[in-house]
Design a protein around this motif. Structure first.
Motif, PDB file in Angstrom:
ATOM      1  N   LYS A 282      35.129  49.066   7.449  1.00  0.00           N
ATOM      2  CA  LYS A 282      35.370  50.462   7.081  1.00  0.00           C
ATOM      3  C   LYS A 282      35.383  51.373   8.302  1.00  0.00           C
ATOM      4  N   ASP A 283      34.509  51.089   9.263  1.00  0.00           N
ATOM      5  CA  ASP A 283      34.373  51.960  10.437  1.00  0.00           C
ATOM      6  C   ASP A 283      35.389  51.653  11.527  1.00  0.00           C
ATOM      7  N   ALA A 284      36.064  50.514  11.443  1.00  0.00           N
ATOM      8  CA  ALA A 284      37.021  50.130  12.478  1.00  0.00           C
ATOM      9  C   ALA A 284      38.311  50.937  12.350  1.00  0.00           C
ATOM     10  N   ALA A 285      38.947  51.207  13.479  1.00  0.00           N
ATOM     11  CA  ALA A 285      40.203  51.971  13.487  1.00  0.00           C
ATOM     12  C   ALA A 285      41.347  51.105  12.968  1.00  0.00           C
ATOM     13  N   TRP A 286      42.400  51.795  12.510  1.00  0.00           N
ATOM     14  CA  TRP A 286      43.560  51.066  12.007  1.00  0.00           C
ATOM     15  C   TRP A 286      44.447  50.561  13.142  1.00  0.00           C
ATOM     16  N   PHE A 287      44.538  51.312  14.220  1.00  0.00           N
ATOM     17  CA  PHE A 287      45.477  50.932  15.281  1.00  0.00           C
ATOM     18  C   PHE A 287      44.914  51.326  16.641  1.00  0.00           C
ATOM     19  N   SER A 288      45.139  50.474  17.629  1.00  0.00           N
ATOM     20  CA  SER A 288      44.658  50.737  18.977  1.00  0.00           C
ATOM     21  C   SER A 288      45.629  50.122  19.985  1.00  0.00           C
ATOM     22  N   LEU A 289      46.205  50.948  20.830  1.00  0.00           N
ATOM     23  CA  LEU A 289      47.178  50.463  21.815  1.00  0.00           C
ATOM     24  C   LEU A 289      46.464  49.843  23.011  1.00  0.00           C
ATOM     25  N   PRO A 290      47.000  48.733  23.545  1.00  0.00           N
ATOM     26  CA  PRO A 290      46.426  48.155  24.756  1.00  0.00           C
ATOM     27  C   PRO A 290      46.814  48.982  25.978  1.00  0.00           C
ATOM     28  N   LYS A 291      46.134  48.771  27.082  1.00  0.00           N
ATOM     29  CA  LYS A 291      46.512  49.423  28.329  1.00  0.00           C
ATOM     30  C   LYS A 291      46.148  48.513  29.494  1.00  0.00           C
ATOM     31  N   PHE A 292      46.902  48.672  30.577  1.00  0.00           N
ATOM     32  CA  PHE A 292      46.654  47.851  31.755  1.00  0.00           C
ATOM     33  C   PHE A 292      45.341  48.270  32.426  1.00  0.00           C
ATOM     34  N   PHE A 293      44.589  47.265  32.865  1.00  0.00           N
ATOM     35  CA  PHE A 293      43.326  47.460  33.579  1.00  0.00           C
ATOM     36  C   PHE A 293      42.443  48.507  32.892  1.00  0.00           C
ATOM     37  N   PRO A 294      42.059  48.240  31.650  1.00  0.00           N
ATOM     38  CA  PRO A 294      41.294  49.237  30.874  1.00  0.00           C
ATOM     39  C   PRO A 294      39.910  49.535  31.431  1.00  0.00           C
ATOM     40  N   PHE A 295      39.392  48.644  32.274  1.00  0.00           N
ATOM     41  CA  PHE A 295      38.043  48.848  32.806  1.00  0.00           C
ATOM     42  C   PHE A 295      38.053  49.238  34.278  1.00  0.00           C
ATOM     43  N   GLY A 296      39.184  49.766  34.737  1.00  0.00           N
ATOM     44  CA  GLY A 296      39.273  50.236  36.118  1.00  0.00           C
ATOM     45  C   GLY A 296      40.283  49.453  36.936  1.00  0.00           C
ATOM     46  N   ALA A 297      40.780  50.080  38.009  1.00  0.00           N
ATOM     47  CA  ALA A 297      41.762  49.440  38.889  1.00  0.00           C
ATOM     48  C   ALA A 297      41.152  48.192  39.522  1.00  0.00           C
ATOM     49  N   PRO A 298      41.973  47.145  39.730  1.00  0.00           N
ATOM     50  CA  PRO A 298      41.431  45.905  40.303  1.00  0.00           C
ATOM     51  C   PRO A 298      40.917  46.083  41.723  1.00  0.00           C
ATOM     52  N   VAL A 299      39.790  45.452  42.007  1.00  0.00           N
ATOM     53  CA  VAL A 299      39.196  45.440  43.343  1.00  0.00           C
ATOM     54  C   VAL A 299      39.240  44.000  43.842  1.00  0.00           C
ATOM     55  N   PHE A 300      39.884  43.779  44.980  1.00  0.00           N
ATOM     56  CA  PHE A 300      40.082  42.415  45.476  1.00  0.00           C
ATOM     57  C   PHE A 300      39.031  42.082  46.540  1.00  0.00           C
ATOM     58  N   ASP A 301      38.008  41.374  46.100  1.00  0.00           N
ATOM     59  CA  ASP A 301      36.930  40.928  46.985  1.00  0.00           C
ATOM     60  C   ASP A 301      37.114  39.439  47.263  1.00  0.00           C
ATOM     61  N   ILE A 302      37.154  39.052  48.534  1.00  0.00           N
ATOM     62  CA  ILE A 302      37.504  37.672  48.893  1.00  0.00           C
ATOM     63  C   ILE A 302      36.512  36.658  48.338  1.00  0.00           C
ATOM     64  N   SER A 303      35.222  36.980  48.348  1.00  0.00           N
ATOM     65  CA  SER A 303      34.232  36.027  47.820  1.00  0.00           C
ATOM     66  C   SER A 303      34.400  35.852  46.315  1.00  0.00           C
ATOM     67  N   ALA A 304      34.662  36.952  45.616  1.00  0.00           N
ATOM     68  CA  ALA A 304      34.878  36.880  44.168  1.00  0.00           C
ATOM     69  C   ALA A 304      36.151  36.105  43.843  1.00  0.00           C
ATOM     70  N   ILE A 305      37.196  36.315  44.654  1.00  0.00           N
ATOM     71  CA  ILE A 305      38.471  35.613  44.432  1.00  0.00           C
ATOM     72  C   ILE A 305      38.295  34.109  44.621  1.00  0.00           C
ATOM     73  N   LEU A 306      37.626  33.709  45.710  1.00  0.00           N
ATOM     74  CA  LEU A 306      37.420  32.277  45.974  1.00  0.00           C
ATOM     75  C   LEU A 306      36.573  31.649  44.872  1.00  0.00           C
ATOM     76  N   THR A 307      35.588  32.387  44.399  1.00  0.00           N
ATOM     77  CA  THR A 307      34.754  31.883  43.307  1.00  0.00           C
ATOM     78  C   THR A 307      35.591  31.617  42.066  1.00  0.00           C
ATOM     79  N   MET A 308      36.427  32.581  41.704  1.00  0.00           N
ATOM     80  CA  MET A 308      37.216  32.436  40.482  1.00  0.00           C
ATOM     81  C   MET A 308      38.328  31.398  40.628  1.00  0.00           C
ATOM     82  N   VAL A 309      38.863  31.221  41.832  1.00  0.00           N
ATOM     83  CA  VAL A 309      39.858  30.153  42.040  1.00  0.00           C
ATOM     84  C   VAL A 309      39.214  28.808  41.740  1.00  0.00           C
TER      85      VAL A 309
END
Length: 438
Positions: free
Chosen positions: A222-249
């Motif tokens: 009942k409380d949920a919305a009927w429609f919600s549009l997606p958006k690019f990078f909804p939690f902020g612009a990407p930050v490219f950290d080399i240690s994080a990138i190597l970890t995720m690779v």
């Protein structure tokens, strides 16, 4: 892997109507627990209720897009994509230390690498075909099924409510599914119909059973919305950290090992060989789907073994049905009321089905290795990885606190540990009878 006799009722490329495709696709969606991994990640990152809801929506959306990419253009087999459990620890650590933007920045390069080793580089298939013969492939399938079993059982035990009520609900659901499977052995029209919609029948009866114990609550819809549009990078612009990138690779390659096991399951169930072109397309589709998902704020995806097991249970291998499931998932990502309704299905119901699915996965792995002579070497290649998989699954969480991050990421997936062990044992154990055994 070689083709073999199957029990498929609806073939991979068989044309089916829109209504039937929707019904069969919905069956796969309802049997998924794809919202669990995002909920865990959201908790680690301390997301607000609104952000958690949106995060789950974006995971639905990305999963639908990834499923369509993989099934239509990638591996071209009935593969359902979903959020992987493997990167939960890594994403939590990166987000907590570097912020939410660093999560997106770490996911994008790894996804592109996974895509590129498929096409245009075409490296992936060469590696798989060299180090993963039927003995290894069959063992990996068994490992995938075994590693998933404790997840389903723990979800039943840990669900809200009385534990014995949860067990009863899961037992009723699993029992109905087993009954449908047995009735589905009848080759008549009724038997085939029961088998095809067996999961829907089990979910319906399981949910009704749960309602008697007060475990069914659809009020959040009942409380949920009927429609919600997606958006690019909804939690902020990407930050490219080399240690994080190597970890995720590194994490992406662990996920790729995990999802390769799922592809083996699908190949075994459908009887379709994983040739060089199909494997490279699969890697490309996996990477492309993860890349698109990262743009919308989703987590890395993997081929869901549970849905691969459903192919064996229902006998429905239609790509059209799976793509219909993909479109349903996209709709769930755009219409919060629908996605909220799915999450209201009691966990004991979903995991009662999940347990039978795990059994089906293990059985298909056994079919693959059945023709192979089990000498001392092959006994070790099959047995030791199963032992290590179980050891990893039951490893206490506190034991990982003092380990390096990359070790923790490997040990977060029993399937990844077992698959790695299988491949390594195959490569290092001397095999004088290789031609005869494999």
């Amino acid at each position: 892997m070689q083709t073999q006799k199957t029990n498929i009722v609806v073939g991979i490329d068989e044309k089916i109507g829109v209504k039937k495709a929707f019904l069969l696709g919905l069956q796969h969606v309802l049997a998924m627990d794809l919202y669990i991994a995002p909920i865990i990640i959201a908790g680690i990152l301390s997301l607000s209720t609104a952000n958690m809801s949106f995060f789950i929506q974006m995971c639905f959306l990305a999963t639908g897009i990834g499923t369509i990419i993989q099934t239509k253009f990638g591996i071209r087999l009935p593969v359902v994509q979903g959020p992987s459990y493997v990167p939960i620890g890594a994403i939590g650590a990166i987000g907590s230390k570097l912020g939410l933007g660093a999560i997106a920045g770490s996911l994008i390069p790894g996804a592109l690498i996974i895509a590129l080793i498929g096409y245009p580089l075409k490296w992936f298939a060469k590696v798989v075909q060299k180090i993963i013969p039927p003995l290894v492939g069959g063992t990996v399938i068994i490992i995938v099924g075994i590693s998933l079993m404790p997840i389903g059982m723990n979800n039943i035990y840990g669900s809200p409510g009385n534990i014995w009520h949860n067990i009863l609900i899961a037992g009723v659901t699993a029992g109905i599914l087993m009954l449908c499977i047995m009735l589905g052995r009848n080759k008549g029209k009724l038997g085939t119909t029961i088998r095809i919609i067996s999961v829907l029948i089990a979910i319906l009866i399981g949910t009704v059973t749960a309602s008697f114990f007060g475990q069914v609550d659809f009020s959040p819809v009942k409380d949920a919305a009927w429609f919600s549009l997606p958006k690019f990078f909804p939690f902020g612009a990407p930050v490219f950290d080399i240690s994080a990138i190597l970890t995720m690779v590194f994490v992406y390659f662990i996920i790729l090992i995990e999802t390769t096991g799922t592809w083996f399951v699908v190949s075994s169930v459908t009887g379709k060989e994983l040739n060089e072109e199909r494997l490279n397309r699969a890697s490309f589709g996996e990477g492309l789907g993860c890349f698109v998902g990262s743009l919308f704020g989703s987590t890395p995806m993997t081929g869901y073994s549970s849905n691969a097991g459903l192919l064996a249970i229902t006998g429905v291998a239609s790509r059209t049905a799976i793509m219909a499931g993909g479109f349903i998932l996209i709709a769930l990502g755009l219409i919060p009321k629908l996605s909220t309704a799915i999450t209201c299905i009691p966990e004991p119901v979903i995991n009662g089905i999940f347990g039978i699915v795990c059994v089906a996965i293990v059985a298909n792995g056994m079919k693959v290795i059945q023709p192979i002579m089990i000498d001392d070497r092959n006994m070790l290649i099959i047995g030791i990885p199963i032992l290590l998989t179980i050891a990893t699954v039951i490893l206490p969480a506190e034991a990982l606190e003092s380990t390096p991050d990359f070790v923790g990421y490997i040990l977060s997936s029993g399937a990844a540990v077992g698959a790695l062990a299988t491949v390594l044992l195959h490569l290092i154990l001397p095999n004088k009878l290789a031609k005869n055994n494999e």
